[in-house]
Design a protein around this motif. Structure first.
Motif, short mmCIF file in Angstrom:
data_model
loop_
_atom_site.label_atom_id
_atom_site.label_comp_id
_atom_site.label_asym_id
_atom_site.label_seq_id
_atom_site.Cartn_x
_atom_site.Cartn_y
_atom_site.Cartn_z
N UNK A 158 6.97 31.06 0.41
CA UNK A 158 8.08 31.19 0.83
C UNK A 158 8.62 32.63 0.59
N UNK A 159 7.74 33.19 -0.47
CA UNK A 159 8.24 33.70 -1.29
C UNK A 159 9.37 33.78 -2.38
N UNK A 195 4.57 22.51 -5.22
CA UNK A 195 5.32 23.80 -5.09
C UNK A 195 5.00 24.66 -5.83
N UNK A 196 4.45 25.57 -6.82
CA UNK A 196 3.75 26.67 -6.41
C UNK A 196 3.48 27.54 -5.17
N UNK A 197 2.69 26.51 -4.35
CA UNK A 197 1.55 26.95 -3.26
C UNK A 197 2.83 27.25 -1.85
N UNK A 252 -0.71 26.56 12.06
CA UNK A 252 0.92 25.77 11.84
C UNK A 252 0.62 24.20 12.59
N UNK A 253 1.07 23.17 11.78
CA UNK A 253 1.41 21.39 12.02
C UNK A 253 1.48 21.29 13.95
N UNK A 300 -2.18 24.69 3.07
CA UNK A 300 -3.20 25.63 2.96
C UNK A 300 -3.59 25.86 4.97
N UNK A 301 -3.07 25.13 5.05
CA UNK A 301 -3.50 25.18 6.89
C UNK A 301 -2.58 26.14 7.12
N UNK A 302 -1.20 26.35 6.63
CA UNK A 302 -0.13 26.87 7.01
C UNK A 302 -0.02 28.66 6.02
N UNK A 303 -0.97 28.80 5.36
CA UNK A 303 -1.05 30.14 4.74
C UNK A 303 -2.36 30.38 4.88
#
Length: 116
Positions: free
Chosen positions: A69-70, A62-64, A115-116, A108-111
């Motif tokens: 998402x902000x 959730x925190x990641x 993108x998957x 982590x990949x998104x950050x």
């Protein structure tokens, strides 16, 4: 913002199962199923290392997601309702399937812009 989520689910230094369930808008039985813990163990022994580890996995997700998402409320909605590409399941369903680390890896990949 992220500190607010963690503050909302903590009782002292521990993640409180009841507070996490309330913040995620889940019944305790659902949270215990996600965490692969007995509901009674979760509530009677919240300081148990197993309880803290399993709830900690969910909190990290959730925190990641909130950092990406902000917004922690968006992160919770994403966790519960947005199927991940390539998996066809929501992060909540993947956690229930024992794939919390895979959800964290996807975040982590998104950050990193992948993108998957």
């Amino acid at each position: 913002m992220l500190a607010a989520f963690l503050d909302d689910i903590r009782d002292g230094d521990l993640i409180a199962p009841r507070l996490m369930a309330e913040r995620l808008r889940l019944p305790m039985t659902r949270l215990s199923k996600l965490a692969h813990l007995n509901r009674n163990t979760m509530t009677s022994r919240p300081a148990s290392p197993a309880v803290q580890e399993k709830l900690g996995q969910i909190a990290r997700i959730i925190t990641r997601a909130a950092s990406l998402t902000g917004d922690e409320d968006r992160a919770i909605i994403w966790f519960k309702h947005q199927p991940l590409p390539g998996w066809g399941k929501t992060p909540e369903e993947l956690v229930e399937d024992g794939l919390a680390q895979e959800v964290l890896d996807d975040l982590e990949r998104h950050s990193e812009g992948v993108y998957s």
